[in-house]
Design a protein around this motif. Structure first.
Motif, PDB file in Angstrom:
ATOM      1  N   ILE A 174       0.838  -1.202   0.000  1.00 24.56           N
ATOM      2  CA  ILE A 174       0.000   0.000   0.000  1.00 24.56           C
ATOM      3  C   ILE A 174       0.873   1.253   0.000  1.00 24.56           C
ATOM      4  O   ILE A 174       0.645   2.190  -0.763  1.00 24.56           O
ATOM      5  CB  ILE A 174      -0.952   0.000   1.212  1.00 24.56           C
ATOM      6  CG1 ILE A 174      -1.943  -1.159   1.111  1.00 24.56           C
ATOM      7  CG2 ILE A 174      -1.690   1.333   1.328  1.00 24.56           C
ATOM      8  CD1 ILE A 174      -2.767  -1.382   2.364  1.00 24.56           C
ATOM      9  N   VAL A 175       1.903   1.262   0.844  1.00 26.33           N
ATOM     10  CA  VAL A 175       2.831   2.398   0.898  1.00 26.33           C
ATOM     11  C   VAL A 175       3.502   2.586  -0.456  1.00 26.33           C
ATOM     12  O   VAL A 175       3.594   3.713  -0.966  1.00 26.33           O
ATOM     13  CB  VAL A 175       3.897   2.185   2.001  1.00 26.33           C
ATOM     14  CG1 VAL A 175       5.031   3.195   1.867  1.00 26.33           C
ATOM     15  CG2 VAL A 175       3.260   2.286   3.371  1.00 26.33           C
ATOM     16  N   ASP A 176       3.958   1.507  -1.044  1.00 29.28           N
ATOM     17  CA  ASP A 176       4.642   1.592  -2.333  1.00 29.28           C
ATOM     18  C   ASP A 176       3.715   2.164  -3.405  1.00 29.28           C
ATOM     19  O   ASP A 176       4.127   3.010  -4.200  1.00 29.28           O
ATOM     20  CB  ASP A 176       5.165   0.215  -2.736  1.00 29.28           C
ATOM     21  CG  ASP A 176       6.159   0.280  -3.866  1.00 29.28           C
ATOM     22  OD1 ASP A 176       7.049   1.161  -3.838  1.00 29.28           O
ATOM     23  OD2 ASP A 176       6.055  -0.539  -4.795  1.00 29.28           O
ATOM     24  N   ALA A 177       2.470   1.740  -3.414  1.00 29.61           N
ATOM     25  CA  ALA A 177       1.509   2.281  -4.368  1.00 29.61           C
ATOM     26  C   ALA A 177       1.244   3.766  -4.079  1.00 29.61           C
ATOM     27  O   ALA A 177       1.118   4.572  -5.011  1.00 29.61           O
ATOM     28  CB  ALA A 177       0.209   1.484  -4.316  1.00 29.61           C
ATOM     29  N   GLY A 178       1.194   4.147  -2.805  1.00 29.89           N
ATOM     30  CA  GLY A 178       0.973   5.537  -2.441  1.00 29.89           C
ATOM     31  C   GLY A 178       2.105   6.455  -2.819  1.00 29.89           C
ATOM     32  O   GLY A 178       1.893   7.631  -3.123  1.00 29.89           O
ATOM     33  N   ARG A 179       3.308   5.942  -2.826  1.00 30.45           N
ATOM     34  CA  ARG A 179       4.470   6.766  -3.196  1.00 30.45           C
ATOM     35  C   ARG A 179       4.346   7.333  -4.592  1.00 30.45           C
ATOM     36  O   ARG A 179       4.824   8.422  -4.870  1.00 30.45           O
ATOM     37  CB  ARG A 179       5.751   5.936  -3.123  1.00 30.45           C
ATOM     38  CG  ARG A 179       6.193   5.643  -1.742  1.00 30.45           C
ATOM     39  CD  ARG A 179       7.429   4.822  -1.777  1.00 30.45           C
ATOM     40  NE  ARG A 179       7.818   4.538  -0.424  1.00 30.45           N
ATOM     41  CZ  ARG A 179       8.682   3.622  -0.081  1.00 30.45           C
ATOM     42  NH1 ARG A 179       9.253   2.871  -1.002  1.00 30.45           N
ATOM     43  NH2 ARG A 179       9.004   3.434   1.167  1.00 30.45           N
ATOM     44  N   LYS A 180       3.711   6.601  -5.462  1.00 30.06           N
ATOM     45  CA  LYS A 180       3.530   7.082  -6.827  1.00 30.06           C
ATOM     46  C   LYS A 180       2.712   8.363  -6.833  1.00 30.06           C
ATOM     47  O   LYS A 180       2.931   9.240  -7.645  1.00 30.06           O
ATOM     48  CB  LYS A 180       2.920   5.981  -7.678  1.00 30.06           C
ATOM     49  CG  LYS A 180       3.879   4.827  -7.893  1.00 30.06           C
ATOM     50  CD  LYS A 180       3.165   3.614  -8.444  1.00 30.06           C
ATOM     51  CE  LYS A 180       4.101   2.434  -8.636  1.00 30.06           C
ATOM     52  NZ  LYS A 180       4.786   1.952  -7.458  1.00 30.06           N
ATOM     53  N   GLY A 181       1.776   8.494  -5.875  1.00 28.09           N
ATOM     54  CA  GLY A 181       0.996   9.717  -5.745  1.00 28.09           C
ATOM     55  C   GLY A 181       1.831  10.885  -5.274  1.00 28.09           C
ATOM     56  O   GLY A 181       1.639  12.015  -5.693  1.00 28.09           O
ATOM     57  N   VAL A 182       2.789  10.625  -4.393  1.00 24.49           N
ATOM     58  CA  VAL A 182       3.689  11.673  -3.921  1.00 24.49           C
ATOM     59  C   VAL A 182       4.614  12.114  -5.045  1.00 24.49           C
ATOM     60  O   VAL A 182       4.841  13.302  -5.249  1.00 24.49           O
ATOM     61  CB  VAL A 182       4.512  11.189  -2.701  1.00 24.49           C
ATOM     62  CG1 VAL A 182       5.617  12.173  -2.365  1.00 24.49           C
ATOM     63  CG2 VAL A 182       3.605  10.981  -1.512  1.00 24.49           C
ATOM     64  N   ALA A 183       5.115  11.151  -5.798  1.00 20.28           N
ATOM     65  CA  ALA A 183       6.032  11.457  -6.894  1.00 20.28           C
ATOM     66  C   ALA A 183       5.318  12.266  -7.989  1.00 20.28           C
ATOM     67  O   ALA A 183       5.939  13.094  -8.656  1.00 20.28           O
ATOM     68  CB  ALA A 183       6.604  10.178  -7.484  1.00 20.28           C
ATOM     69  N   ALA A 184       4.024  12.034  -8.156  1.00 16.65           N
ATOM     70  CA  ALA A 184       3.276  12.731  -9.200  1.00 16.65           C
ATOM     71  C   ALA A 184       2.969  14.175  -8.837  1.00 16.65           C
ATOM     72  O   ALA A 184       2.658  14.982  -9.699  1.00 16.65           O
ATOM     73  CB  ALA A 184       1.973  11.985  -9.473  1.00 16.65           C
ATOM     74  N   LYS A 185       3.084  14.533  -7.551  1.00 14.74           N
ATOM     75  CA  LYS A 185       2.767  15.900  -7.103  1.00 14.74           C
ATOM     76  C   LYS A 185       3.869  16.883  -7.429  1.00 14.74           C
ATOM     77  O   LYS A 185       4.983  16.647  -7.480  1.00 14.74           O
ATOM     78  CB  LYS A 185       2.499  15.922  -5.610  1.00 14.74           C
ATOM     79  CG  LYS A 185       1.148  15.342  -5.286  1.00 14.74           C
ATOM     80  CD  LYS A 185       0.920  15.398  -3.814  1.00 14.74           C
ATOM     81  CE  LYS A 185      -0.120  16.468  -3.591  1.00 14.74           C
ATOM     82  NZ  LYS A 185      -0.454  16.668  -2.216  1.00 14.74           N
TER      83      LYS A 185
END
Length: 107
Positions: free
Chosen positions: A96-107
């Motif tokens: 879940i954390v790994d999938a969420g990181r993609k959201g941080v990277a996209a910001k």
């Protein structure tokens, strides 16, 4: 092996029916959605979070490891989110954390 195939078949079907990304098991969707909300807004009052997700969600991984609280506010600790390693938590939370990181990277 049969149970594993049945589980993955059910997961694939549930993901297909709900439009959920198949990278995460369907049962992890709620955890991912909570983390996604914290990533998107980055800061909430306790009252806002309680109305949206419930305060008890903050006691469980992966949220517990990636937020900070001060007074009546909670916020995303981006550095912690990006620094969590697979050995820091159970594999299903790490996914879940790994999938969420993609959201941080996209910001």
């Amino acid at each position: 092996m049969c149970i594993d195939r049945l589980w993955h078949g059910m997961n694939d079907r549930l993901c297909e029916m709900t439009g959920t990304d198949g990278r995460l098991n369907f049962v992890r969707k709620a955890g991912y959605e909570s983390l996604k909300k914290l990533i998107e807004k980055e800061e909430y009052t306790l009252q806002e979070w309680a109305a949206m997700e419930g305060l008890e969600a903050l006691n469980y991984e992966p949220l517990h490891s990636v937020f900070h609280r001060e007074g009546d506010r909670i916020w995303l600790d981006k550095e912690r989110l990006l620094s969590i390693r697979p050995e820091d938590m159970y594999v299903w939370f790490y996914e879940i954390v790994d999938a969420g990181r993609k959201g941080v990277a996209a910001k």
